[in-house]
Design an enzyme around this catalytic site. Structure first.
Site, PDB file in Angstrom:
ATOM      1  N   GLY A  45       2.187  10.093   3.451  1.00  0.00           N
ATOM      2  CA  GLY A  45       2.241   9.325   1.460  1.00  0.00           C
ATOM      3  C   GLY A  45       1.229   9.798   1.351  1.00  0.00           C
ATOM      4  CB  VAL A  82      -2.618   5.346  -0.215  1.00  0.00           C
ATOM      5  CG1 VAL A  82      -3.289   4.471   0.777  1.00  0.00           C
ATOM      6  CG2 VAL A  82      -2.181   4.888  -1.713  1.00  0.00           C
ATOM      7  CG  ASP A 131       6.725   8.811   5.290  1.00  0.00           C
ATOM      8  OD1 ASP A 131       7.466   8.984   4.807  1.00  0.00           O
ATOM      9  OD2 ASP A 131       5.792   8.166   4.626  1.00  0.00           O
ATOM     10  CG  ASP A 136      15.744   4.190   5.593  1.00  0.00           C
ATOM     11  OD1 ASP A 136      14.836   3.236   5.631  1.00  0.00           O
ATOM     12  OD2 ASP A 136      15.864   5.217   4.526  1.00  0.00           O
ATOM     13  CE  LYS A 143      20.387  -1.122   1.007  1.00  0.00           C
ATOM     14  NZ  LYS A 143      21.640  -0.610   0.877  1.00  0.00           N
ATOM     15  N   GLY A 149       8.615  -8.142  12.741  1.00  0.00           N
ATOM     16  CA  GLY A 149       9.268  -8.973  13.597  1.00  0.00           C
ATOM     17  C   GLY A 149       8.645  -7.644  14.764  1.00  0.00           C
ATOM     18  CE1 TYR A 162       5.645  -0.140  -5.464  1.00  0.00           C
ATOM     19  CE2 TYR A 162       5.144  -1.285  -7.396  1.00  0.00           C
ATOM     20  CZ  TYR A 162       4.962  -0.814  -6.063  1.00  0.00           C
ATOM     21  OH  TYR A 162       3.310  -0.630  -5.926  1.00  0.00           O
ATOM     22  CE1 TYR A 195       9.765 -12.670   9.282  1.00  0.00           C
ATOM     23  CE2 TYR A 195       8.941 -12.360  11.286  1.00  0.00           C
ATOM     24  CZ  TYR A 195       9.817 -12.373  10.091  1.00  0.00           C
ATOM     25  OH  TYR A 195      11.013 -11.601  10.758  1.00  0.00           O
ATOM     26  CD  GLU A 225       8.493 -16.381  14.067  1.00  0.00           C
ATOM     27  OE1 GLU A 225       8.295 -17.231  15.571  1.00  0.00           O
ATOM     28  OE2 GLU A 225       9.934 -17.519  13.541  1.00  0.00           O
TER      29      GLU A 225
END
Ligand code: NAD
Ligand code: UDP
Ligand code: UDP
Length: 343
Positions: free
Chosen positions: A37, A39, A58, A83, A116, A127, A170, A184, A188
């Site tokens: 993209g 940036v 990407d 994705d 999503k 993760g 967004y 996290y 974690e």
């Protein structure tokens, strides 16, 4: 060493921009999500010049392979077409998590997908960071402040977001992204950095992204009417992309883990901005007010005290300089695409 490196880079007959030599200890394996993209590709350039091993992931929804084509085939560069809503298993030291559509028309095009990407996609990257012990920087946004009641916006302001409006996919997506990062971090022990990025512009912006900078420049170049949405009294503060890249790298390398605003505090109304662009392009076009968009934030300017204090960062590029470079890119790109045949 540098000469050797250059020779090495020119194998297969393709030559690459020169990169620094990094020894084994200082060379990092860095993942940039959304690296194709606007940036992301500038960040990739900087990290490649510094001699790191850079992988981008990407799905090219809004990005473009042209943005990174100068690195394709380079030994330090890898591109994964994927994705991020799907899990990704690789070994890295740092993650810059930028994958998400960013302009309002793009993120509203498929709101469920935007949510999503910013929730499941961010969980996957957190993760991954947790599994491999990588540091992760999340690209958040000034949109977490919504239509702000506090001006300028410091990081301590909690924001004013409509949770069911057209921008919510967004805004709320990015807010959850931040929430996930700190969950996290706490639970974690993942090392997180959160950049709240304000409006950014520069070469490699998607010409069709519908944002104000690209719309106004294209309209001015094509001698079309410049469309100001609503009264034109709403304000934004525009930062040039190289300043943002400096800030992102400074934040990643700092020990500061709370959110940090990265933006240029020079604020203009959208009407003023239309006049500035028209003058720089030298067009004679009309500026016209058209319908306002729903939930448009009325004022936006970053308080950058935190970035100045903890990162020793502040933007350097004045609006005029940055716009001149951007206008040149748009002209070249229009020529390249042969849309309008600008000389
Ligand atoms: P961009 O649209 O040019 O780049 C985003 C990249 O992410 C694109 O290459 C796109 O193809 C990719 N992408 C989108 N969804 C994906 C998915 N599900 N899986 C894999 N890749 C995906 O936008 P940008 O302006 O470069 O923005 C980069 C980041 O910075 C975004 O997270 C954005 O929210 C944030 N940000 C940008 C601005 C700005 O003014 N440019 C302001 C605030 C925040
Ligand atoms: N994940 C990933 N790459 C990794 C590690 C994890 O994409 O290297 C994904 C994994 O599929 C999971 C998410 O990240 O859905 C969250 O991982 P975490 O370990 O927190 O959760 P769990 O696997 O325990 O559900
Ligand atoms: N805008 C405008 N004309 C355009 C595009 C945008 O007047 O052709 C306005 C828009 O309503 C908003 C500001 O410019 O007030 C910035 O919009 P943009 O979509 O670039 O980014 P935002 O900051 O809203 O995410």
């Amino acid at each position: 060493l540098e000469a050797k490196f250059h020779a090495f880079n020119t194998k297969n007959g393709k030559s690459y921009p020169d990169v620094k030599y990094q020894n084994f200890r200082s060379k990092k394996r860095i993942l940039v999500t959304g690296g194709g993209g606007f940036v992301g590709s500038h960040l990739v350039d900087r990290l490649m010049y510094e001699g790191h091993e850079v992988t981008i992931v990407d799905n090219f929804f809004t990005g473009n392979k042209n943005n990174v084509e100068h690195w394709i085939g380079h030994n330090n560069f890898e591109m994964i077409h994927q994705d991020i809503v799907n899990p990704l298993f690789i070994e890295v030291d740092e993650i810059y998590h930028l994958a998400s559509p960013a302009s309002p028309p793009h993120y509203m095009f498929n709101p469920v997908k935007t949510i999503k990407t910013n929730t499941i996609g961010t969980i996957n990257m957190l993760g991954l960071a947790k599994r491999v012990g990588a540091k992760i920087l999340i690209a958040s946004t000034s949109e977490v402040y919504g239509d702000p009641e506090v001006h300028p916006q410091p990081e301590t302001y909690w924001g004013n977001v409509n949770p069911i409006g057209p921008r919510a996919c967004y805004d709320e997506g990015k807010r959850v992204s931040e929430t996930l990062s700190y969950a996290y971090a706490k639970q974690e022990k993942v090392s997180v950095r959160v950049a709240r990025i304000f409006n950014t512009y520069g070469p490699r912006m998607n010409l069709q992204d519908g944002r104000v900078v690209s719309n106004f420049i294209l309209q001015a170049l094509r001698n079309e009417t410049i469309t100001v949405y609503g009264s034109g009294k709403q304000t934004r503060s525009f930062q040039y992309v190289s300043d943002l890249v400096d800030g992102l790298i400074a934040l990643m390398n700092s020990n500061y883990s709370l959110p940090v605003n990265l933006g240029n505090p020079t604020e203009h109304t959208i009407t003023e901005f239309a006049v500035i662009i028209k003058k720089l392009v030298g067009g004679k076009n009309k500026i016209q007010m058209v319908n306002a968009v729903e939930d448009d934030p009325q004022r936006r300017r970053p308080d950058i005290t935190r970035a100045m204090t903890y990162l020793n960062w502040k933007p350097k590029i004045p609006l005029k300089t940055g716009l001149e470079k951007t206008i040149k890119y748009f002209k070249d790109e229009l020529n390249r695409q042969n849309i309008h045949g600008f000389a």
